[in-house]
Design a protein around this motif. Structure first.
Motif, mmCIF file in Angstrom:
data_model
loop_
_atom_site.group_PDB
_atom_site.id
_atom_site.type_symbol
_atom_site.label_atom_id
_atom_site.label_comp_id
_atom_site.label_asym_id
_atom_site.label_seq_id
_atom_site.Cartn_x
_atom_site.Cartn_y
_atom_site.Cartn_z
ATOM 1 N N HIS A 107 0.829 -1.213 0.000
ATOM 2 C CA HIS A 107 0.000 0.000 0.000
ATOM 3 C C HIS A 107 0.863 1.264 0.000
ATOM 4 O O HIS A 107 0.468 2.296 -0.523
ATOM 5 N N LYS A 108 2.057 1.160 0.560
ATOM 6 C CA LYS A 108 2.960 2.316 0.638
ATOM 7 C C LYS A 108 3.381 2.779 -0.759
ATOM 8 O O LYS A 108 3.623 3.959 -0.965
ATOM 9 N N LYS A 109 3.437 1.859 -1.690
ATOM 10 C CA LYS A 109 3.876 2.173 -3.047
ATOM 11 C C LYS A 109 2.948 3.179 -3.736
ATOM 12 O O LYS A 109 3.408 4.010 -4.522
ATOM 13 N N ILE A 110 1.646 3.105 -3.434
ATOM 14 C CA ILE A 110 0.702 4.023 -4.089
ATOM 15 C C ILE A 110 0.048 4.995 -3.098
ATOM 16 O O ILE A 110 -0.819 5.782 -3.490
ATOM 17 N N GLY A 111 0.447 4.935 -1.834
ATOM 18 C CA GLY A 111 -0.021 5.899 -0.854
ATOM 19 C C GLY A 111 -1.481 5.782 -0.449
ATOM 20 O O GLY A 111 -2.177 6.782 -0.346
ATOM 21 N N VAL A 112 -1.928 4.553 -0.209
ATOM 22 C CA VAL A 112 -3.295 4.340 0.269
ATOM 23 C C VAL A 112 -3.238 3.685 1.646
ATOM 24 O O VAL A 112 -2.163 3.331 2.129
ATOM 25 N N LYS A 113 -4.389 3.531 2.264
ATOM 26 C CA LYS A 113 -4.441 2.908 3.588
ATOM 27 C C LYS A 113 -3.931 1.461 3.505
ATOM 28 O O LYS A 113 -3.994 0.834 2.444
ATOM 29 N N PRO A 114 -3.415 0.925 4.615
ATOM 30 C CA PRO A 114 -2.904 -0.460 4.592
ATOM 31 C C PRO A 114 -3.973 -1.460 4.145
ATOM 32 O O PRO A 114 -5.147 -1.327 4.481
ATOM 33 N N TYR A 115 -3.528 -2.417 3.362
ATOM 34 C CA TYR A 115 -4.419 -3.488 2.919
ATOM 35 C C TYR A 115 -4.635 -4.460 4.070
ATOM 36 O O TYR A 115 -3.779 -4.618 4.945
ATOM 37 N N HIS A 116 -5.746 -5.161 4.040
ATOM 38 C CA HIS A 116 -6.020 -6.153 5.079
ATOM 39 C C HIS A 116 -5.985 -7.586 4.560
ATOM 40 O O HIS A 116 -6.158 -8.532 5.321
ATOM 41 N N MET A 122 -5.269 -6.497 -4.253
ATOM 42 C CA MET A 122 -5.552 -6.644 -5.681
ATOM 43 C C MET A 122 -6.632 -5.677 -6.145
ATOM 44 O O MET A 122 -6.632 -5.243 -7.302
ATOM 45 N N SER A 123 -7.530 -5.309 -5.248
ATOM 46 C CA SER A 123 -8.633 -4.422 -5.635
ATOM 47 C C SER A 123 -8.148 -3.016 -5.967
ATOM 48 O O SER A 123 -8.916 -2.214 -6.496
ATOM 49 N N TYR A 124 -6.881 -2.713 -5.689
ATOM 50 C CA TYR A 124 -6.291 -1.405 -5.998
ATOM 51 C C TYR A 124 -5.367 -1.442 -7.210
ATOM 52 O O TYR A 124 -4.797 -0.424 -7.574
ATOM 53 N N TRP A 125 -5.177 -2.594 -7.830
ATOM 54 C CA TRP A 125 -4.250 -2.683 -8.953
ATOM 55 C C TRP A 125 -4.751 -1.822 -10.113
ATOM 56 O O TRP A 125 -5.964 -1.620 -10.259
ATOM 57 N N SER A 162 -10.768 2.451 -10.943
ATOM 58 C CA SER A 162 -11.000 3.763 -10.332
ATOM 59 C C SER A 162 -10.480 3.847 -8.899
ATOM 60 O O SER A 162 -10.317 4.943 -8.368
ATOM 61 N N LYS A 163 -10.197 2.707 -8.267
ATOM 62 C CA LYS A 163 -9.642 2.732 -6.907
ATOM 63 C C LYS A 163 -8.147 3.063 -6.897
ATOM 64 O O LYS A 163 -7.607 3.464 -5.882
ATOM 65 N N HIS A 164 -7.477 2.863 -8.022
ATOM 66 C CA HIS A 164 -6.046 3.166 -8.082
ATOM 67 C C HIS A 164 -5.886 4.681 -8.126
ATOM 68 O O HIS A 164 -6.551 5.351 -8.928
ATOM 69 N N PRO A 165 -5.011 5.237 -7.285
ATOM 70 C CA PRO A 165 -4.925 6.696 -7.193
ATOM 71 C C PRO A 165 -4.389 7.401 -8.438
ATOM 72 O O PRO A 165 -4.623 8.588 -8.620
ATOM 73 N N LEU A 167 -4.850 7.260 -12.246
ATOM 74 C CA LEU A 167 -5.661 6.636 -13.292
ATOM 75 C C LEU A 167 -4.908 6.439 -14.605
ATOM 76 O O LEU A 167 -5.288 5.594 -15.405
ATOM 77 N N ASN A 168 -3.850 7.179 -14.860
ATOM 78 C CA ASN A 168 -3.076 6.998 -16.096
ATOM 79 C C ASN A 168 -2.142 5.798 -16.040
ATOM 80 O O ASN A 168 -1.583 5.413 -17.063
ATOM 81 N N THR A 169 -1.972 5.210 -14.878
ATOM 82 C CA THR A 169 -1.051 4.085 -14.734
ATOM 83 C C THR A 169 -1.403 2.952 -15.679
ATOM 84 O O THR A 169 -0.527 2.372 -16.325
ATOM 85 N N ALA A 170 -2.669 2.613 -15.789
ATOM 86 C CA ALA A 170 -3.088 1.499 -16.662
ATOM 87 C C ALA A 170 -2.718 1.778 -18.112
ATOM 88 O O ALA A 170 -2.178 0.900 -18.799
ATOM 89 N N LYS A 171 -2.989 2.985 -18.586
ATOM 90 C CA LYS A 171 -2.667 3.312 -19.980
ATOM 91 C C LYS A 171 -1.158 3.311 -20.211
ATOM 92 O O LYS A 171 -0.689 2.818 -21.241
ATOM 93 N N ASN A 172 -0.413 3.827 -19.255
ATOM 94 C CA ASN A 172 1.049 3.825 -19.384
ATOM 95 C C ASN A 172 1.605 2.408 -19.384
ATOM 96 O O ASN A 172 2.494 2.088 -20.172
ATOM 97 N N ARG A 173 1.092 1.556 -18.513
ATOM 98 C CA ARG A 173 1.557 0.166 -18.462
ATOM 99 C C ARG A 173 1.242 -0.560 -19.764
ATOM 100 O O ARG A 173 2.073 -1.288 -20.293
ATOM 101 N N ALA A 174 0.038 -0.357 -20.279
ATOM 102 C CA ALA A 174 -0.359 -1.007 -21.532
ATOM 103 C C ALA A 174 0.571 -0.587 -22.664
ATOM 104 O O ALA A 174 1.002 -1.430 -23.467
ATOM 105 N N ALA A 175 0.895 0.691 -22.718
ATOM 106 C CA ALA A 175 1.798 1.181 -23.773
ATOM 107 C C ALA A 175 3.208 0.652 -23.574
ATOM 108 O O ALA A 175 3.833 0.139 -24.511
#
Length: 190
Positions: A107-116, A122-125, A162-165, A167-175
């Motif tokens: 969770h630290k990698k994307i700056g969200v609350k700790p996962y449980h 995975m719901s934040y990928w 939409s849960k990933h902080p 949103l351009n990450t998916a498009k960048n990864r795909a490219a």
């Protein structure tokens, strides 16, 4: 969940399980990873997603396993060194390109609350379709793991999560990874 939705999910789970069983390299990786018996473990991301996309594109042979993402959840010991130790153990058992990540610290990698849990992580990928994993359980059966419904995952879309902080990450990864060249039927879905 409606009865029809349950039938669709069960049918897709059976189909995915069959696809995994028919892939000797993936089955070897699953059996190898199972030997570590890590808490909430699964082989995720491209391990399952690429198999789905290959199969839906009619590719006879599955994509090479460029890396195998073994994820697990253990809040008690979250050091990166421990993950590297697990990678070393796995490489001593097989020459697969292992990447081990304890989701209790990711969770630290994307700056969200700790996962449980692994499923929560995975719901934040970045892409919904990447958030799918498989494991061999104690009954020696393949188990499919995802925070999302299988009908959303077993298709040729790349859905921005939409849960990933970022949103351009998916498009960048795909490219960056050339997904649309490798799998030309893929389409983005916001």
């Amino acid at each position: 969940m409606e009865h029809r939705d349950l039938n669709t999910t069960l049918a897709l789970e059976e189909k995915l399980t069959r696809w995994l069983h028919n892939d000797d390299e993936r089955m070897h990786a699953l059996r190898t990873a199972a030997k570590l018996d890590l808490p909430q473990w699964c082989l995720a991301a491209g391990f399952v997603r690429n198999l789905i996309w290959d199969t839906l594109h009619g590719f006879e042979y599955a994509s090479a396993l460029e890396d195998i993402d073994l994820i697990y959840y253990d809040a008690g010991v979250i050091s990166e060194e421990r993950d590297r130790d697990f990678e070393h153990v796995l490489r001593s058992m097989s020459n697969h390109p292992w990447s081990v990540k304890n989701q209790a610290r990711m969770h630290k990698k994307i700056g969200v609350k700790p996962y449980h849990s692994v499923v929560d992580a995975m719901s934040y990928w970045p892409e919904v379709e990447t958030a799918i994993g498989a494991k061999i359980n104690h009954r020696q059966e393949i188990e499919i793991i995802s925070p999302f419904a299988l009908p959303l995952l077993v298709n040729t879309t790349v859905t921005i999560n939409s849960k990933h902080p970022e949103l351009n990450t998916a498009k960048n990864r795909a490219a960056d990874k050339g997904w649309f060249k490798k799998w030309p039927k893929l389409v983005f879905k916001d």
